[in-house]
Design an enzyme around this catalytic site. Structure first.
Site, PDB file in Angstrom:
ATOM      1  N   CYS A  42       0.826  -1.201   0.000  1.00 16.86           N
ATOM      2  CA  CYS A  42       0.000   0.000   0.000  1.00 16.86           C
ATOM      3  C   CYS A  42       0.865   1.258   0.000  1.00 16.86           C
ATOM      4  CB  CYS A  42      -0.975  -0.037   1.179  1.00 16.86           C
ATOM      5  SG  CYS A  42      -2.352   1.115   0.994  1.00 16.86           S
ATOM      6  N   GLU A  73      -1.205  -8.580   5.095  1.00 18.31           N
ATOM      7  CA  GLU A  73      -1.185  -8.719   6.564  1.00 18.31           C
ATOM      8  C   GLU A  73      -2.593  -8.656   7.145  1.00 18.31           C
ATOM      9  OE1 GLU A  73      -0.647  -5.963   5.032  1.00 18.31           O
ATOM     10  OE2 GLU A  73      -1.248  -4.224   6.237  1.00 18.31           O
ATOM     11  N   HIS A 121      -3.492  -5.580   1.062  1.00 22.95           N
ATOM     12  CA  HIS A 121      -2.817  -5.777   2.344  1.00 22.95           C
ATOM     13  C   HIS A 121      -2.772  -7.247   2.747  1.00 22.95           C
ATOM     14  CE1 HIS A 121      -2.519  -1.601   3.918  1.00 22.95           C
ATOM     15  NE2 HIS A 121      -3.536  -1.372   3.112  1.00 22.95           N
TER      16      HIS A 121
END
Ligand SMILES: Nc1ncnc2c1ncn2[C@@H]1O[C@H](COP(=O)(O)OP(=O)(O)O)[C@@H](O)[C@H]1O
Ligand SMILES: [Mg+2]
Lengths: 229, 736, 80, 80
Positions: free
Chosen positions: A86, A205, A203
């Site tokens: 990002c 994560e 993302h």
């Protein structure tokens, strides 16, 4: 094997990324402060999401000047693994470690939602555990994720197989509808010619634990760990 | 020098002025008058609401901090505490929607991290006028973008909220923002100024002429003179706030400070006087040392400025250098502007002169409290009747389609897609569920939060409206398996000097009190926003309840979406012949009237307990409470939210008006779906809870089908209903 | 010295913000607006330096910081 | 006709963006930058109208759409 997660003022996915590497994948992980001049011997640098310096000028524009980023640049030039997520991707673009630039999402709104990504190239340190064509479900959360590059460069990155992820329908079909932010060629993730620097808007994560609704992002961390082992 | 005109400009009455003179033993100078006008404003002093707020139950064994501080705190075990609060930013958001809403987020975040907690979630409760008016769309567009702009940037997820639409908000939108943080129980900080000689530090943005008179503005009606009263609009700087957040948490973690207070409404005035007053000490500051953004600011302006992203810190004398080091790490200045004294006075120097010298106690604590006259509103008697009763629609499919296109009911993804609702990776249920669910990392637990407040109910029956707001927020928690542990509330009302408004206020509080007592949950704080009137028209009384719940095993939860075909659909609670105050009446019949649904709090509690027990035993595939739009809309939403858009067929048996059956908003109902093998255990569980369990039908197919005693009432394709529900708000904005 | 730097998208880059403004103006009845492109402007106050020096420094910071040369172009005016 | 409208925060309003850019430039060694304010610029292509007409229309659309008069001010130049 050691991971380093960079903190710029305004980073806000730094702890999330650290948590996944450290607690979910049980890897040695350290924070790297933007004012430092050393990478502390990490094997992989992760530039996390957020709004470095508020992103007031342009996303990622100011972060590229921090002392640590000069180290990251050298590290990357020598073949070190760098993953930009990002805002991290935006910083890599500004640093010109990756080609192109981000402009505002096509609907001129911030977008936070799950998207589907088709995996285009699995011969990389970041995707070697995936199969070509695999579709993964991962969230995005950005205002400026509308990827732009001049046609000649697009031609080159296609030829070099540098496109790693593309926004797609759940079945892998590439459509305008799936391309939520308007990116050129549905590009969601891109690697450098050296094959060691990956930038991606989604993302991973946020998609590494069942409780968060998807574990599909794990493939990226698993690939890196496998590669480094 | 202080004349009637000046007093009026400062929103002080002559009696108040005489009291001030008496209390401080002298005529105040202009700056001192300004200080009193701020601190004695409705917004800061709660002079009209204080005596009524006292009724709210605030005790509880896990309460660490009740009302009176920046936020409430509740012990959640494992050495952790949850810190939460809701605030309004209505007036600023009307003047400048983007910045007004953004700075509202900034303010509530500071309330939370001021106490030593890391904010982990934001929620927003919004009220706008109908979207067919361009002005209302512009306000909503700006407000949502402002909340997103601030929250996303600072990295606190906006995990949920609510949006209602009603004419009464066209000239007075409501923007209430809730924030929740987590602190270590032994590292909580308060607004204290202890230890004479300890330095007072100013940190954060420079002071400008922002929002001078913001608090007094929030304490008066908007009239024709809106233009003049308009203070300098504050522009939010989320990046600066992110740095402040990290730096403040770091000095707290290292135990370097004595106390800390944010400078929000009433800025330097409020923070200095409150910190001193809380500790029975005094503070002396020098304004020449205050970092200033504009030239030539007077002491009056500096003291009254509402510039954002500023904090006041009292440091431990011997740790000042360490404090400054931490702030320098985050590229922030921490400037010593004064010191703590023991004389109980606020002393402000500037240009070598003392410009303010007053005792702090009168400023903070001695504003008079008013018991303002109250009277039953004239509208109540005629409007609370439903006479003549509306005709029953011939085509229920049409009525349903109409209802799904009411923006209050239709999908809010247009809103929450603009909010980063996943950052911090704790969001265990995505927006759209009845409550938001946040896992607490490194534990097995989760916190659930729901905001609720139906102002049409509160308008037609304030007491019932207050009760239902609490009950429904708790019901929302129970639908994800969580039990309520604490309440915060934002009470948005019109001008309290109008007796009807005061009557609404008192009754809403009574309702909230009764419900909180029934659920045995403490109110730990909140906010009152009066003077929500524009050009003489008051908004409907709008209590917004924020209830925090606890879930001890994060895996024992469920969501509203249907999970598979063939599940049995059951109703916990009972359908009643109630139509009044419903969204159906309002949107389909254009009638805002009738008796508000009755609520029996002990039944309500039983239904919720049953739902929680069933979820914890893993019996439920889905659970969704029945609210606006009634049973039909409730069931439809479970279909719309399911990934495969699973339909349903039900056959209802109740002997009541069929439109009340479909769309009535009777309370204490939860619709659940269960796998066939879980039905018997659920039935037994219901029996143990002394509740009947009505079987409605089954999930499956691709249509929404409702029969009444075998006769078809409603039958529409899921996707057809879905598209109406989904596209309504985005389409409204495409009209731009 | 006061300088104004104007940064705008290159012609080859789409400008959805400009488009949105254009559409808004059309809706309001300003049909005479043929095209709009939106960019950024920086009003910079500099310590007094020679015009020559300014002509060296301004393009430098514009190129390095204020604009992203991949998508943006800039021009500047010394106004005081 | 081509018109350029410059929109920026009023002087009394905080400009976090300009501040951030200024700080970045200082870090990069451009200490001579005393202040920066960041604003927006709109390059507008209009159907040919008289200068008089333009002087009526441009302020109108600037005030209504391009700038937010509560916090922003604008100025314009007719460039072609
Ligand atoms: N509706 C309410 N219910 C309970 N407590 C309230 C309510 N409104 C305000 N309070 C309490 O009164 C105190 C003062 O509120 P407020 O002035 O809004 O605080 P601040 O502006 O400093 O954040 C707070 O502790 C708040 O929680
Ligand atoms: Mg406060």
């Amino acid at each position: 094997m050691k991971f380093g997660v960079v903190i710029f003022p305004g980073s806000n996915c730094d702890y999330d990324t650290y948590f996944v590497l450290k607690d979910v994948f049980d890897q040695e992980t350290t924070f790297l402060w933007h004012k430092e001049h050393s990478l502390h011997d990490v094997d992989c640098v992760v530039l996390p999401g957020g709004f470095s310096y508020g992103d007031y000028l342009r996303s990622g524009a100011i972060a590229k000047f921090s002392p640590l980023m000069q180290e990251v640049k050298e590290f990357a030039d020598k073949g070190g693994l760098v993953l930009g997520i990002c805002n991290g991707f935006q910083v890599l673009l500004e640093l010109e470690l990756l080609p192109g630039a981000m402009t505002r999402n096509k609907n001129l709104k911030f977008l936070c939602q799950h998207v589907h990504l088709r995996t285009e190239n699995t011969h990389t340190p970041f995707t070697n555990r995936a199969r070509k064509g695999d579709v993964i479900k991962i969230p995005i959360a950005h205002f400026d994720g509308n990827y732009f590059v001049e046609p000649e460069t697009l031609h080159t990155i296609k030829q070099n197989d540098q496109i790693i992820f593309r926004y797609s329908e759940p079945n892998g079909h590439l459509s305008e509808r799936a391309n939520v932010n308007g990116s050129m060629h549905n590009i969601a993730g891109l690697i450098n010619t050296g094959g060691n620097v990956l930038g991606m808007m989604p993302h991973p994560e946020r998609a590494s634990e069942a409780i968060l609704g998807s574990k599909d992002g794990r493939i990226i961390f698993e690939s890196i760990i496998h590669w480094l082992r | 020098m202080i004349d009637k005109k000046l007093l009026k400009e400062h929103n002080l009455t002559e009696e108040e002025y005489h009291l001030i003179v008496e209390l401080i033993g002298k005529e105040p100078n202009l700056t001192e008058l300004g200080i009193f006008s701020l601190m004695w404003s409705e917004h800061c002093s709660y002079k009209s609401s204080k005596i009524h707020l006292k009724k709210l139950p605030v005790e509880g064994k896990d309460v660490i901090q009740g009302p009176g501080e920046n936020a409430g705190i509740i012990d959640i075990g494992e050495g952790l505490a949850v810190v939460f609060k809701i605030e309004s930013h209505n007036h600023p958001s009307f003047i400048e929607p983007y910045q007004g809403a953004a700075t509202g987020v900034g303010g509530i975040l500071r309330d939370i991290f001021t106490m030593g907690a890391r904010p982990i979630a934001i929620m927003d409760s919004l009220r706008f006028g109908p979207l067919d008016k361009p002005k209302n769309r512009a306000i909503m567009d700006g407000v949502v973008a402002g909340i997103a702009g601030y929250g996303n940037s600072i990295g606190v997820p906006t995990v949920g909220g609510e949006v209602y639409f009603n004419d009464c908000y066209s000239l007075n939108p409501l923007v209430n923002v809730f924030c929740l943080g987590i602190a270590e129980k032994d590292k909580i900080f308060y607004a204290k100024a202890e230890g004479a000689g300890n330095p007072v530090l100013y940190v954060g943005s420079k002071t400008g002429r922002d929002g001078i008179h913001g608090a007094t503005m929030a304490s008066a009606e908007f009239g024709e003179d809106l233009e003049e009263k308009r203070p300098n609009v504050q522009v939010g700087d989320p990046f600066k706030e992110k740095l402040l957040l990290e730096a403040c948490l770091e000095v707290m973690d290292q135990n370097l400070i004595v106390g800390i207070q944010d400078m929000g409404a009433a800025g330097l005035t409020c923070s200095t006087s409150e910190m001193a007053s809380n500790s029975g000490s005094g503070i002396e500051i020098n304004l020449d040392l205050v970092p200033q953004r504009e030239e030539g600011m007077t002491p009056y302006e500096i003291m009254l400025s509402e510039s954002q992203e500023r904090m006041l810190i009292v440091a431990k004398k011997e740790k000042v250098a360490d404090v400054q080091k931490v702030f320098a790490k985050w590229d922030l200045d921490a400037v010593i502007i004064g010191r703590v004294t023991d004389n109980g006075r606020l002393i402000v120097n500037a240009g070598g002169k003392t410009v303010v010298d007053i005792p702090v106690d009168p400023v903070v604590n001695l504003c008079p409290a008013y018991r303002r006259p109250s009277a039953v509103p004239a509208y109540l008697e005629p409007q609370s009747q439903l006479d003549p009763a509306p005709s029953i629609p011939e085509d229920f499919n049409k009525a349903m389609e109409k209802l799904l296109s009411s923006p209050t009911i239709s999908d809010k993804e247009w809103v929450f897609r603009q909010y980063d609702h996943m950052v911090q990776t704790n969001t265990a249920l995505l927006p759209g569920a009845d409550a938001s669910l946040l896992r607490i990392k490194n534990t097995n637990r989760a916190l659930a939060v729901a905001l609720d407040g139906n102002s049409l109910y509160a308008y037609l029956d304030p007491k019932a409206g207050g009760k239902i707001a609490v009950a429904e927020a708790c019901r929302n928690l129970s639908c994800v398996g969580a039990s309520p542990i604490g309440v915060t509330n934002c009470l948005n009302f019109g001008n309290p000097e109008k007796p009807e408004i005061m009557w609404q206020f008192q009754n809403v509080i009574e309702g909230i009190t009764e419900a909180c007592q029934a659920f045995n949950i403490p109110v730990t704080g909140g906010n009152v926003s009066f003077y929500n009137d524009t050009e003489g028209v008051s908004i409907h009384p709008t209590p917004v309840l924020g209830v925090v719940g606890r879930l001890d095993d994060v895996d024992k939860t469920t969501s509203p979406s249907f999970k598979q075909e063939g599940d049995i659909l059951c109703l916990l609670g009972q359908n009643k012949n109630e139509l009044g105050a419903s969204e159906y009446l309002k949107y389909v019949h254009k009638q805002k009237r009738g008796l508000v649904p009755q609520i029996d709090l002990s039944t309500e509690k039983k239904v919720q307990e049953l739902c929680i027990a069933a979820i914890s035993q893993g019996l439920l595939s889905s659970a969704h409470d029945v609210s606006e739009g009634g049973l039909a809309v409730c069931l439809a939403e479970c279909s719309f939210l399911s990934e495969q858009k699973i339909g349903f067929t039900v056959d209802l048996q109740d002997n009541i008006r069929v439109d009340a059956l479909l769309f009535g908003e009777s309370q204490s109902r939860i619709c659940v779906s269960v796998r066939a093998e879980n039905f018997e255990p659920l039935r037994k569980l219901a029996e143990e809870h002394a509740l009947s369990l009505a079987v409605l039908g089954k999930t499956g197919g691709d249509r929404l089908v409702i029969h009444h005693k075998g006769k078809e009432l409603l039958n529409i394709p899921v996707l057809h209903g879905y598209n109406i529900w989904k596209q309504n708000i985005p389409d409204a904005f495409r009209m731009n | 010295m006061k300088v104004r730097v104007l940064v705008s998208f290159k012609d080859s880059v789409l400008d959805p913000q400009g488009q949105a403004v254009k559409n808004a103006l059309h809706t309001l009845g300003y049909g005479g607006v043929i095209d709009i492109r939106q960019g950024k402007v920086f009003e910079i106050e500099l310590e007094d330096i020679s015009v020559e020096e300014a002509n060296r420094i301004i393009p430098e910071i514009s190129d390095k910081v204020l604009a992203n040369p991949i998508i943006e172009k800039f021009e500047y005016q010394i106004i005081e």
